[in-house]
Design a protein around this motif. Structure first.
Motif, PDB file in Angstrom:
ATOM      1  N   GLY A  34       0.267  -0.807  -0.229  1.00 54.99           N
ATOM      2  CA  GLY A  34       0.219  -0.284   0.422  1.00 54.99           C
ATOM      3  C   GLY A  34       1.088   1.284  -0.033  1.00 54.99           C
ATOM      4  O   GLY A  34       2.010   1.428   0.627  1.00 54.99           O
ATOM      5  N   HIS A  79       4.699  -2.648   8.111  1.00 50.07           N
ATOM      6  CA  HIS A  79       3.803  -1.438   8.697  1.00 50.07           C
ATOM      7  C   HIS A  79       4.330  -0.469   9.240  1.00 50.07           C
ATOM      8  O   HIS A  79       4.961  -0.441  10.104  1.00 50.07           O
ATOM      9  CB  HIS A  79       2.291  -1.651   9.093  1.00 50.07           C
ATOM     10  N   ASP A 112      -7.796  -5.784   4.519  1.00 52.15           N
ATOM     11  CA  ASP A 112      -8.906  -5.146   5.186  1.00 52.15           C
ATOM     12  C   ASP A 112      -8.945  -4.856   6.204  1.00 52.15           C
ATOM     13  O   ASP A 112      -8.912  -3.896   6.645  1.00 52.15           O
ATOM     14  CB  ASP A 112      -9.957  -6.125   4.863  1.00 52.15           C
ATOM     15  N   LYS A 115      -6.721  -2.126   7.164  1.00 54.03           N
ATOM     16  CA  LYS A 115      -7.319  -0.658   6.832  1.00 54.03           C
ATOM     17  C   LYS A 115      -8.138  -0.418   7.503  1.00 54.03           C
ATOM     18  O   LYS A 115      -8.308   0.538   7.762  1.00 54.03           O
ATOM     19  CB  LYS A 115      -7.989  -1.349   5.098  1.00 54.03           C
ATOM     20  N   SER A 116      -8.921  -1.263   8.276  1.00 56.82           N
ATOM     21  CA  SER A 116      -9.688  -0.963   9.130  1.00 56.82           C
ATOM     22  C   SER A 116      -9.570  -0.934  11.027  1.00 56.82           C
ATOM     23  O   SER A 116     -10.474  -0.025  11.336  1.00 56.82           O
ATOM     24  CB  SER A 116     -10.974  -2.305   8.456  1.00 56.82           C
ATOM     25  N   ASP A 139     -14.449   0.573   3.566  1.00 54.55           N
ATOM     26  CA  ASP A 139     -13.415  -0.231   4.273  1.00 54.55           C
ATOM     27  C   ASP A 139     -14.023  -1.223   5.656  1.00 54.55           C
ATOM     28  O   ASP A 139     -14.191  -2.266   5.460  1.00 54.55           O
ATOM     29  CB  ASP A 139     -11.917   0.420   4.977  1.00 54.55           C
TER      30      ASP A 139
END
Length: 146
Positions: A34, A79, A112, A115-116, A139
């Protein structure tokens, strides 16, 4: 199997190569990275904050769930946090399994979740000032399928 939260950039090519070498028994490897995107053309940087210890624990738990749920032979989650410029990598997911379907599904599940639900707080800084990034309904909807 690895989960890393780091401020420094990573080399996706090197990460994929290293991951592939350790993915014993895999017939499929899926990767995703990402990037910081500047949808309005005014973003100077994105500032990502987290609580050390809590964040790693949460990411490791969801990585472990993906490994079990899809019988993965390996999984990697990276991340970043700190100040990132448009176009820089924010995160990377890699999954390895005997069959491609499991690797794809597990990678989507991890993306997912990141992101959420991953415990990161994002602030966009730009020409118009600064704004905290709110969760998007799309999302949340993506996460419901899991």
């Amino acid at each position: 199997m690895t989960t890393r939260v780091q401020s420094q950039p990573f080399d996706m090519g090197a990460e994929v190569q290293a991951f592939t070498k350790t993915a014993t028994g895999a017939g499929a490897i899926v990767t995703f990275s990402g990037l910081v995107r500047d949808e309005g053309g005014t973003l100077t940087e994105m500032e990502i904050e987290h609580y050390p210890g809590m964040t790693e624990k949460a990411l490791e738990a969801i990585r472990a769930e993906a490994v079990t749920r899809w019988s993965l032979t390996d999984a990697l989650v990276i991340h970043r946090f700190g100040q990132l410029k448009p176009g820089e990598q924010i995160m990377m997911v890699a999954t390895a399994s005997r069959h491609r379907s499991d690797a794809f599904q597990a990678a989507e599940f991890l993306m997912d979740y990141l992101k959420s639900r991953a415990p990161f707080w994002k602030k966009e800084l730009g020409a118009d000032g600064q704004t905290w990034v709110d969760a998007k309904d799309t999302d949340e909807d993506a996460l419901k399928r899991w």
